[in-house]
Design an enzyme around this catalytic site. Structure first.
Site, PDB file in Angstrom:
ATOM      1  N   ASP A  85      19.661 -18.766   4.470  1.00  0.00           N
ATOM      2  CA  ASP A  85      18.609 -18.615   3.636  1.00  0.00           C
ATOM      3  C   ASP A  85      18.025 -20.315   3.590  1.00  0.00           C
ATOM      4  O   ASP A  85      18.993 -21.280   3.632  1.00  0.00           O
ATOM      5  CB  ASP A  85      18.909 -18.273   2.248  1.00  0.00           C
ATOM      6  CG  ASP A  85      18.975 -16.704   2.269  1.00  0.00           C
ATOM      7  OD1 ASP A  85      18.966 -16.273   3.464  1.00  0.00           O
ATOM      8  OD2 ASP A  85      19.443 -16.128   1.359  1.00  0.00           O
ATOM      9  N   ASP A  86      17.097 -20.486   2.877  1.00  0.00           N
ATOM     10  CA  ASP A  86      16.513 -22.012   2.349  1.00  0.00           C
ATOM     11  C   ASP A  86      16.321 -22.831   3.391  1.00  0.00           C
ATOM     12  O   ASP A  86      15.982 -23.970   3.107  1.00  0.00           O
ATOM     13  CB  ASP A  86      17.627 -22.432   1.478  1.00  0.00           C
ATOM     14  CG  ASP A  86      17.757 -21.732   0.163  1.00  0.00           C
ATOM     15  OD1 ASP A  86      17.426 -20.434  -0.078  1.00  0.00           O
ATOM     16  OD2 ASP A  86      19.022 -21.925  -0.661  1.00  0.00           O
ATOM     17  N   HIS A  91      11.266 -16.162   2.364  1.00  0.00           N
ATOM     18  CA  HIS A  91      12.216 -16.512   1.218  1.00  0.00           C
ATOM     19  C   HIS A  91      11.369 -17.167  -0.037  1.00  0.00           C
ATOM     20  O   HIS A  91      11.801 -18.017  -0.560  1.00  0.00           O
ATOM     21  CB  HIS A  91      13.434 -17.277   1.708  1.00  0.00           C
ATOM     22  CG  HIS A  91      14.565 -17.386   0.632  1.00  0.00           C
ATOM     23  ND1 HIS A  91      15.085 -16.316   0.050  1.00  0.00           N
ATOM     24  CD2 HIS A  91      15.268 -18.389   0.207  1.00  0.00           C
ATOM     25  CE1 HIS A  91      15.848 -16.648  -0.798  1.00  0.00           C
ATOM     26  NE2 HIS A  91      16.151 -18.135  -0.647  1.00  0.00           N
ATOM     27  N   HIS A  95      10.933 -21.466  -3.324  1.00  0.00           N
ATOM     28  CA  HIS A  95      12.190 -21.075  -3.825  1.00  0.00           C
ATOM     29  C   HIS A  95      11.941 -20.426  -5.398  1.00  0.00           C
ATOM     30  O   HIS A  95      13.051 -20.763  -6.063  1.00  0.00           O
ATOM     31  CB  HIS A  95      13.094 -21.928  -3.839  1.00  0.00           C
ATOM     32  CG  HIS A  95      14.586 -21.188  -3.476  1.00  0.00           C
ATOM     33  ND1 HIS A  95      15.555 -21.481  -4.433  1.00  0.00           N
ATOM     34  CD2 HIS A  95      15.379 -20.639  -2.475  1.00  0.00           C
ATOM     35  CE1 HIS A  95      16.617 -20.628  -3.922  1.00  0.00           C
ATOM     36  NE2 HIS A  95      16.396 -20.215  -2.910  1.00  0.00           N
ATOM     37  N   HIS A 118      23.500 -20.315   4.163  1.00  0.00           N
ATOM     38  CA  HIS A 118      22.385 -21.072   3.958  1.00  0.00           C
ATOM     39  C   HIS A 118      22.199 -22.105   5.072  1.00  0.00           C
ATOM     40  O   HIS A 118      23.412 -22.864   5.302  1.00  0.00           O
ATOM     41  CB  HIS A 118      22.349 -21.850   2.887  1.00  0.00           C
ATOM     42  CG  HIS A 118      22.228 -20.873   1.483  1.00  0.00           C
ATOM     43  ND1 HIS A 118      23.299 -20.134   0.966  1.00  0.00           N
ATOM     44  CD2 HIS A 118      21.468 -20.552   0.850  1.00  0.00           C
ATOM     45  CE1 HIS A 118      23.381 -19.564   0.225  1.00  0.00           C
ATOM     46  NE2 HIS A 118      21.673 -19.709  -0.215  1.00  0.00           N
TER      47      HIS A 118
END
Ligand code: ZN
Length: 563
Positions: A367-368, A418, A422, A512
């Site tokens: 993620d991210d 995603h 955020h 991540h």
């Protein structure tokens, strides 16, 4: 390593005489290739002399050695099979620790000199004359110091996958050990002894015979005497030679019944001994020898065990989608099998779009990201390991870091959304949620060359409203079943342990691509889990393996098999 020795049935003398000496393979253009096996076995009389004392026999590419006539597996610090090799300049390279331990030498590391040391003999008491010999060797440095005197080596020691290899001749000279090489044609053996006398001709004959009897074939000889196929590979190996398979016609695997090959290929490899009748039954000498047939895209495939039986071959499944048909019975030796598997995986790479054959599957998710520098390193490591992953990206990151965007889909990964900033979607209105999603999707399409197929809510926060929006926009909501806590610990060991200690088949693992500790940990974890039969696939591939169709707006925490 899991492997099975298939049943071998001899189908009569007549058949044996018909079996070709090598693998014959006729390509689509009619060009016929016959590759004949090499035996590599040394035969000879068994002479009177005994094995010389304090002696070790090694063979190039053989993961077993004889120490004082006892079969001893050669393994690295992690227990993986390793073998002596000959480098490009013809130097015979042996794993130093194995060599040292066979002769009671101590191996150490001198921090101040940054040198690996090999020591023979006790340190002298005060006043005594030292008989101790200390050799200092450095990786990639052809200078060896022996009791402070400089020697130039014929080859620098090298580190291969964490194992320190040294040129055996030069190192043996430092300790006054005897070395004798036997050329490739006579078995490619290396004898090392710490006796006073050089090996006599009788010794060499004795040791060569003993080596051939006890060590069996080397890994290379096994590969060169076999027919090897791998699910998902575009080629096969016939007696060590790459033979191409017709497009889309390789080995296929059926849960519960094993591997199948198309009739046409079976017929070609067998030199026309085998064929199929109109119903797809496997035929030999006008008789049906197997009705275990499956049809796929208009082609008949036959169970490989019937094929092996018809050709009087040993049949083995070596794991990683690899099967081997061989005349030489392979010793029940996991070490040797592992070495063959590593050769085959290198020579027969599986095509990346296919799901690898494995005992267990997990989905790695990141993620991210993307993150400049770090994500490309992660992509490299995944590619090297034949692994696929799923990336849940933030739009604001894609705006900054996108130079490698085309790699994701090309290398078999899955794209996930995603949100743009955020944002916690539960705090937004429906139109705010849609804007966060749509803006990100536009950037993913622009830079990654395809639309995301999944989404993950930031912070794992969702409610009925979020689910309704995702149903409308067409995104399954992907949560996780294993949280590595990588953002919190930012510690390689901690992340590694979270994964390997908790992983279950069908897990979705949360990470991540923001931290180098995560990237290092996941590589280590993948290497450890691969040995336990795991393969790494995208979330959608994992769903496909489980026979689940992911639904927009539905939440998935894991894709474990139904209990
Ligand atoms: Zn996040």
């Amino acid at each position: 390593m899991k492997w099975k020795l298939g049943a071998l049935l001899v189908v009569g003398v007549l058949l044996v005489s018909m079996v070709p000496a090598g693998w014959t393979y006729i390509k689509g253009d009619g060009v016929q290739t016959t590759v004949t096996p090499s035996t590599g076995i040394v035969t000879g009389m068994k002479p009177e002399p005994q094995a010389p004392q304090h002696q070790m026999t090694l063979q190039i590419d053989n993961t077993n050695a004889l120490i004082q006539s006892e079969i001893t597996p050669i393994v690295d610090g992690l227990g993986m099979a390793i073998a002596p090799f000959i480098d490009e300049s013809g130097n015979t390279m042996l794993p130093m620790r194995f060599l040292a331990e066979a002769f009671g030498a101590e191996v150490g590391y001198d921090d101040t000199k940054r040198a690996t040391t090999m020591t023979v003999g006790e340190a002298p008491e005060e006043g005594e004359v030292s008989t101790q010999i200390v050799a200092e060797l450095k990786q990639n440095d052809p200078i060896m110091m022996v009791n402070g005197t400089q020697h130039t080596l014929s080859a620098a020691p090298v580190n291969v996958n964490g194992t320190f290899y040294v040129p055996v001749r030069a190192v043996s000279e430092a300790f006054d050990w005897q070395v004798q090489f036997v050329p490739k044609e006579s078995g490619a053996f290396v004898f090392v002894g710490d006796g006073e006398e050089a090996f006599s001709d009788e010794d060499v004959v004795y040791l060569r015979t003993e080596g051939a009897e006890k060590l069996g074939l080397s890994t290379t000889q096994h590969v060169n005497d076999s027919l090897i196929l791998r699910a998902g590979a575009e080629d096969m190996l016939g007696n060590g030679q790459l033979l191409d398979l017709p497009e889309g016609q390789g080995l296929i695997y059926q849960e519960g019944s094993g591997y199948y090959l198309p009739t046409e290929i079976m017929a070609q490899i067998s030199g026309g001994i085998l064929s199929a009748d109109g119903f797809g039954n496997l035929m030999q000498d006008s008789k049906v020898i197997s009705t275990d047939t499956i049809e796929q895209e208009g082609l008949y495939y036959h169970n490989i065990t019937a094929f092996a039986t018809a050709l009087s071959q040993n049949y083995m499944e070596l794991g990683n989608g690899i099967i081997m048909l061989t005349k030489n019975e392979l010793a029940q030796d996991d070490n040797r099998c592992a070495a063959i598997v590593s050769i085959v995986m290198e020579r027969l790479p599986a095509i990346t779009e296919t799901i690898p054959v494995a005992d267990h599957y997990v989905a790695l998710t990141f993620d991210d990201g993307p993150t400049s520098g770090l994500t490309p390193k992660l992509l490299d490591g995944l590619l090297e390991r034949g692994a696929h992953a799923t990336f849940f990206m933030c739009g604001y990151r894609i705006e900054d870091f996108n130079s490698f965007g085309s790699r994701y889909l090309a290398e078999g990964h899955e794209l996930g959304n995603h949100t743009m900033d955020h944002e916690n979607l539960t705090n937004l209105t429906t139109s705010g949620q849609k804007q966060q999603m749509n803006d990100t999707t536009a950037l993913i399409e622009q830079y990654m060359g395809g639309a995301p197929t999944l989404m993950r809510p930031t912070g794992g926060a969702y409610n009925d409203n979020v689910k309704a929006t995702m149903r409308e926009l067409g995104y399954p909501v992907i949560m996780w079943s294993l949280d590595t806590q990588d953002w919190k610990t930012r510690n390689e060991d901690a992340v590694y342990k979270e994964i390997v200690n908790n992983v279950q088949d069908g897990d979705i693992i949360l990470m991540h691509d923001l931290y180098s500790t995560t990237v290092d940990a996941v590589f280590r974890a993948m290497d450890a889990l691969t040995l336990q039969g795991y393969a790494f696939v995208t979330v959608s591939e994992l769903a496909e393996i489980r026979g689940i169709e992911l639904q927009p707006g539905e939440v998935y925490n894991n894709l474990r098999a139904a209990a």
